[in-house]
Design a protein around this motif. Structure first.
Motif, mmCIF file in Angstrom:
data_model
loop_
_atom_site.group_PDB
_atom_site.id
_atom_site.type_symbol
_atom_site.label_atom_id
_atom_site.label_comp_id
_atom_site.label_asym_id
_atom_site.label_seq_id
_atom_site.Cartn_x
_atom_site.Cartn_y
_atom_site.Cartn_z
ATOM 1 N N PRO A 24 35.395 37.495 44.680
ATOM 2 C CA PRO A 24 35.165 38.460 43.600
ATOM 3 C C PRO A 24 34.196 37.900 42.562
ATOM 4 O O PRO A 24 34.280 36.715 42.215
ATOM 5 N N PRO A 25 33.254 38.706 42.075
ATOM 6 C CA PRO A 25 32.348 38.240 41.026
ATOM 7 C C PRO A 25 33.144 37.970 39.743
ATOM 8 O O PRO A 25 34.224 38.547 39.567
ATOM 9 N N PRO A 26 32.623 37.112 38.854
ATOM 10 C CA PRO A 26 33.368 36.738 37.639
ATOM 11 C C PRO A 26 33.800 37.947 36.800
ATOM 12 O O PRO A 26 34.830 37.922 36.159
ATOM 13 N N ASP A 27 33.012 39.034 36.849
ATOM 14 C CA ASP A 27 33.373 40.174 35.996
ATOM 15 C C ASP A 27 34.263 41.192 36.716
ATOM 16 O O ASP A 27 34.458 42.307 36.248
ATOM 17 N N ALA A 28 34.824 40.806 37.895
ATOM 18 C CA ALA A 28 35.648 41.753 38.667
ATOM 19 C C ALA A 28 36.904 42.130 37.884
ATOM 20 O O ALA A 28 37.416 41.337 37.093
ATOM 21 N N ASP A 29 37.408 43.347 38.131
ATOM 22 C CA ASP A 29 38.635 43.823 37.482
ATOM 23 C C ASP A 29 39.830 43.157 38.178
ATOM 24 O O ASP A 29 40.306 43.608 39.213
ATOM 25 N N LEU A 30 40.288 42.058 37.583
ATOM 26 C CA LEU A 30 41.347 41.263 38.236
ATOM 27 C C LEU A 30 42.662 42.025 38.329
ATOM 28 O O LEU A 30 43.404 41.883 39.299
ATOM 29 N N ALA A 31 42.937 42.835 37.308
ATOM 30 C CA ALA A 31 44.201 43.592 37.330
ATOM 31 C C ALA A 31 44.204 44.547 38.529
ATOM 32 O O ALA A 31 45.198 44.655 39.258
ATOM 33 N N ALA A 32 43.058 45.221 38.759
ATOM 34 C CA ALA A 32 42.967 46.157 39.886
ATOM 35 C C ALA A 32 43.098 45.402 41.208
ATOM 36 O O ALA A 32 43.775 45.851 42.141
ATOM 37 N N LEU A 33 42.470 44.220 41.305
ATOM 38 C CA LEU A 33 42.573 43.425 42.539
ATOM 39 C C LEU A 33 44.019 43.007 42.789
ATOM 40 O O LEU A 33 44.527 43.097 43.903
ATOM 41 N N ALA A 34 44.689 42.562 41.730
ATOM 42 C CA ALA A 34 46.076 42.101 41.874
ATOM 43 C C ALA A 34 46.986 43.257 42.302
ATOM 44 O O ALA A 34 47.916 43.080 43.081
#
Length: 548
Positions: A60-70
């Protein structure tokens, strides 16, 4: 940078795993080679290409939406999920198409036997029963095999609908097989069918594991000659030695309890090279709509969604285990008034099914605490004949309180039983709690279900007990169960690997299903070759087994 975490593989450390996957990603083919779905088909859904989805998920790129990925809701994950759901759906649709290409006997007839059976029943059919029977009747009139799933809560009257369907086959001089997963359940169907069909002059035969020797040879001869018109049994029906003269309808009850191969074996009994029997599958586990849309894409689904008149909904109460003495007092009173009670012991581990101590201990303590109450015991270690004898004694009113493990989940119908106690209820899933509760409330008396729990309760257990108190609707409960537990356990398909998705999650991705259906429809019509490639990529050789 973000580091991906992969499931542990024995002998391969996380760093090595990352390195291997990194090498694979560096070798990912070009977009055009990798993408199977035609350009533009996904653009309306706002999803990335497969190649960029794979790269985003692993790196994932640094600016990816981590909450959505999780949460598994990132567009990259949804892109992978939609293709996996599509592959699964296509494989089921293809099996359906393959089976429907076969010929099946058309069971169009005057319906004289159906009318006779209907007139002789001591009760009126509910609107839902009539509606579902008409759907079945339409299917059976066609010359290709019916594939229909009838779902309805415990006690909604599925057996009557199956009996009416059976009469359409018998009237045309053909045979019907009904298979149930346990001897207890098969025997109950047998008794019902005999009572309804004998007066009409229809011959029923019984085939279970314990029918042996001369008796078995006699039944097999009757089945082979066609003299036995309706044959009821357990998986014993599926053995090679059982040969039908002309099997036109195969009815399978609680199909998820059978192995896939067993269902295929029953279907093949009628396949004389020219035609296959119609299939009717029944279940008392209401299946949430989303699950029916994905897992049963090869079946038409009917629901008997109304209970017969005169049934009173069961009142459900959750009780802390500290209040056990009060409950025992209450049972004493109920038994004195002539009511009957189930006490279900929930086993902590599967292995306890082999060791009957917990149920045995409860049985002994209740016997001591309730002098004058006749207490019986049923658990998994007893021989089938002993279990049946105890259940029948309970049905006959010779036992007041039956202590049992969850083996009674699908059991004998005892209308006089009006109190159900489920010990350690917090350990059971919603579907199982609902099935057990369905054992009471079968007569006109007000019935109660007591859920005894141990504190502290997990959040999930608390929510389950709350749902049980709030609703008696099996469909609502099934939706909630899917939300809480996921599909694998709900379908009992852990062993068949059906709901074993790698990326997709039916509860989370339910809103993708309409798009999946539309894509499947379009692929099968416009690009069937691509449909094959999608299935091969995701499922490959596992399809063979799913084709039951």
């Amino acid at each position: 940078s973000l580091d991906p975490v992969y499931p542990a593989v024995e002998g391969v450390g996380p760093a090595t795993m990352r390195k291997f996957i990194g090498l694979a990603l560096d070798r990912l083919p070009e977009e055009s080679t990798l993408e199977l779905l035609p350009a533009g088909w996904l653009s309306g859904l706002g999803l990335p290409s497969l190649r960029s989805a794979l790269l985003t998920v692993h790196r994932p790129p640094p600016d990816a939406d981590l909450a959505a990925l999780a949460a598994g809701r990132h567009p990259a994950q949804r892109r992978l999920a939609i293709e996996e759901l599509l592959a699964h759906h296509l494989s089921l649709r293809r099996q359906r198409m393959a089976l429907q290409a076969h010929h099946a006997p058309s069971l169009r007839g005057q319906g004289a036997l159906v009318a006779q059976l209907r007139d002789s029943l001591p009760f009126q059919l509910t609107g839902a029963q009539q509606r579902v029977f008409e759907q079945i009747r339409k299917d059976l009139a066609k010359a290709h095999p019916m594939l229909r799933l009838v779902q309805g809560d415990v006690g909604s009257g599925k057996t009557v609908v199956a009996a009416l369907a059976a009469m359409l086959a018998v009237e045309r001089g053909k045979q019907v097989a009904l298979a149930a997963p346990t001897e207890l359940l098969a025997e109950q169907h047998m008794n019902n069918l005999r009572a309804w069909l004998a007066p009409l002059g229809v011959r029923t035969a019984w085939l279970a594991g314990k029918v042996t020797g001369k008796a078995r040879a006699k039944v097999l001869a009757e089945v082979a000659s066609g003299e036995a018109q309706v044959v009821v049994g357990t998986h014993a029906l599926m053995q090679d030695s059982v040969v039908f003269k002309d099997l036109a309808l195969a009815i399978v009850d609680e199909q998820h309890r059978f192995g896939v191969h067993q269902r295929l074996a029953l279907r093949d009994k009628g396949a004389d090279g020219r035609s296959v029997p119609h299939q009717l599958v029944m279940t008392a586990t209401p299946i949430p709509r989303t699950l029916a849309m994905s897992e049963y894409a090869d079946l038409d689904v009917s629901a008997i969604d109304e209970l017969p008149p005169g049934r009173t909904p069961v009142q459900t109460v959750a009780l802390n285990n500290d209040r056990r003495p009060e409950l025992i007092e209450r049972i004493a009173v109920a038994c004195r008034e002539g009511q009957q009670v189930y006490w279900v012991c929930t086993l902590i581990e599967e292995s306890e099914e082999l060791d009957a101590t917990p149920a045995q201990a409860t049985f002994e303590s209740l016997q001591a605490l309730l002098p004058g109450v006749r207490v019986g015991l049923v658990h998994g270690r007893l021989k089938a004949a002993e279990k049946l004898a105890t259940m029948l004694a309970f049905k006959a009113g010779q036992i007041d309180l039956l202590v049992a493990t969850t083996v009674i989940e699908v059991g004998v119908d005892v209308p006089n039983a009006s109190l159900m106690v489920i010990e350690n209820a917090e350990r059971l899933g919603l579907a199982q709690l609902h099935q057990l509760r369905g054992r009471v409330g079968r007569g006109s008396a007000v019935s109660r279900c007591m859920l005894l729990y141990q504190t502290p309760l997990s959040a999930m257990a608390r929510e389950r007990l709350q749902t049980m108190r709030e609703t008696n609707d099996g469909f609502v409960i099934a939706e909630k169960d899917l939300e809480l537990r996921g599909p694998g356990e709900l379908l009992g398909t852990r062993q068949t690997g059906l709901a074993g998705f790698r990326i997709a999650d039916l509860a989370r991705d339910a809103n993708l299903l309409p798009d999946v259906h539309a894509l499947a429809e379009r692929l099968l019509q416009e690009q069937p070759g691509l449909a094959d490639r999608v299935v091969d990529r995701w499922i490959g050789t596992a399809v063979r087994y799913a084709s039951a």
